[in-house]
Design an enzyme around this catalytic site. Sequence first.
Site, PDB file in Angstrom:
ATOM      1  N   GLY A 116       0.829  -1.199   0.000  1.00  0.00           N
ATOM      2  CA  GLY A 116       0.000   0.000   0.000  1.00  0.00           C
ATOM      3  C   GLY A 116       0.861   1.245   0.000  1.00  0.00           C
ATOM      4  N   CYS A 117       0.302   2.317   0.481  1.00  0.00           N
ATOM      5  CA  CYS A 117       1.016   3.591   0.529  1.00  0.00           C
ATOM      6  C   CYS A 117       2.248   3.481   1.420  1.00  0.00           C
ATOM      7  CB  CYS A 117       0.073   4.669   1.065  1.00  0.00           C
ATOM      8  SG  CYS A 117       0.873   6.275   1.269  1.00  0.00           S
ATOM      9  N   PHE A 118       3.379   3.928   0.916  1.00  0.00           N
ATOM     10  CA  PHE A 118       4.599   3.809   1.722  1.00  0.00           C
ATOM     11  C   PHE A 118       4.567   4.685   2.968  1.00  0.00           C
ATOM     12  CE2 PHE A 118       6.577   6.150  -2.137  1.00  0.00           C
ATOM     13  CZ  PHE A 118       6.009   7.364  -1.801  1.00  0.00           C
ATOM     14  N   TRP A 119       3.738   5.711   2.985  1.00  0.00           N
ATOM     15  CA  TRP A 119       3.624   6.546   4.189  1.00  0.00           C
ATOM     16  C   TRP A 119       3.241   5.690   5.388  1.00  0.00           C
ATOM     17  CZ3 TRP A 119       0.046  10.992   2.112  1.00  0.00           C
ATOM     18  CH2 TRP A 119       0.783  11.821   1.260  1.00  0.00           C
ATOM     19  N   CYS A 120       2.321   4.749   5.168  1.00  0.00           N
ATOM     20  CA  CYS A 120       1.837   3.905   6.264  1.00  0.00           C
ATOM     21  C   CYS A 120       2.796   2.764   6.602  1.00  0.00           C
ATOM     22  CB  CYS A 120       0.478   3.325   5.902  1.00  0.00           C
ATOM     23  SG  CYS A 120      -0.785   4.586   5.666  1.00  0.00           S
TER      24      CYS A 120
END
Length: 154
Positions: free
Chosen positions: A10-14
Amino acid sequence: MREKAIFAGGCFWCMIKPFDTQPGIESVVAGYTGGHTENPTYEEVCSEKTGHTEAVEITFDPEVFPYDKLVDVYWQQTDPTDAGGQFVDRGSSYRPVIFYTSEEQRMIAEKSKADLEASGRFKNPIVTQIEKAGPFYKAEEYHQDFYKKRSEPL
């Protein structure tokens, strides 16, 4: 001796904070891997035309935090039954992948995946891919340590 591990989910931020807060982790870098374009930008990756996934590259001390523990943390951050992305992030650039950097990592990841499948925890099949790591491209600076820069929790 330090090692590298690369995970997409998923989003690398998470994906940064769960690893960044573990002992023995030297760095967690947001970036792109698994595609065919050199030095892709965020916009190019989001276009779904480069073949890349958003991922994190972790530099770690295996004496302090072994690779199998990193894989355990990874499984807790993803839905391994969803090949079309993760949670609200949809598309191939958000697919779940464990990118291995050595034969030992591949074997650990494969065993961990088989153990997860055998556990019966999920009704649907585990679709997370396990692929040989290729070039990893660091994402733009504003993506790095995003959870530390943001005032609201992700």
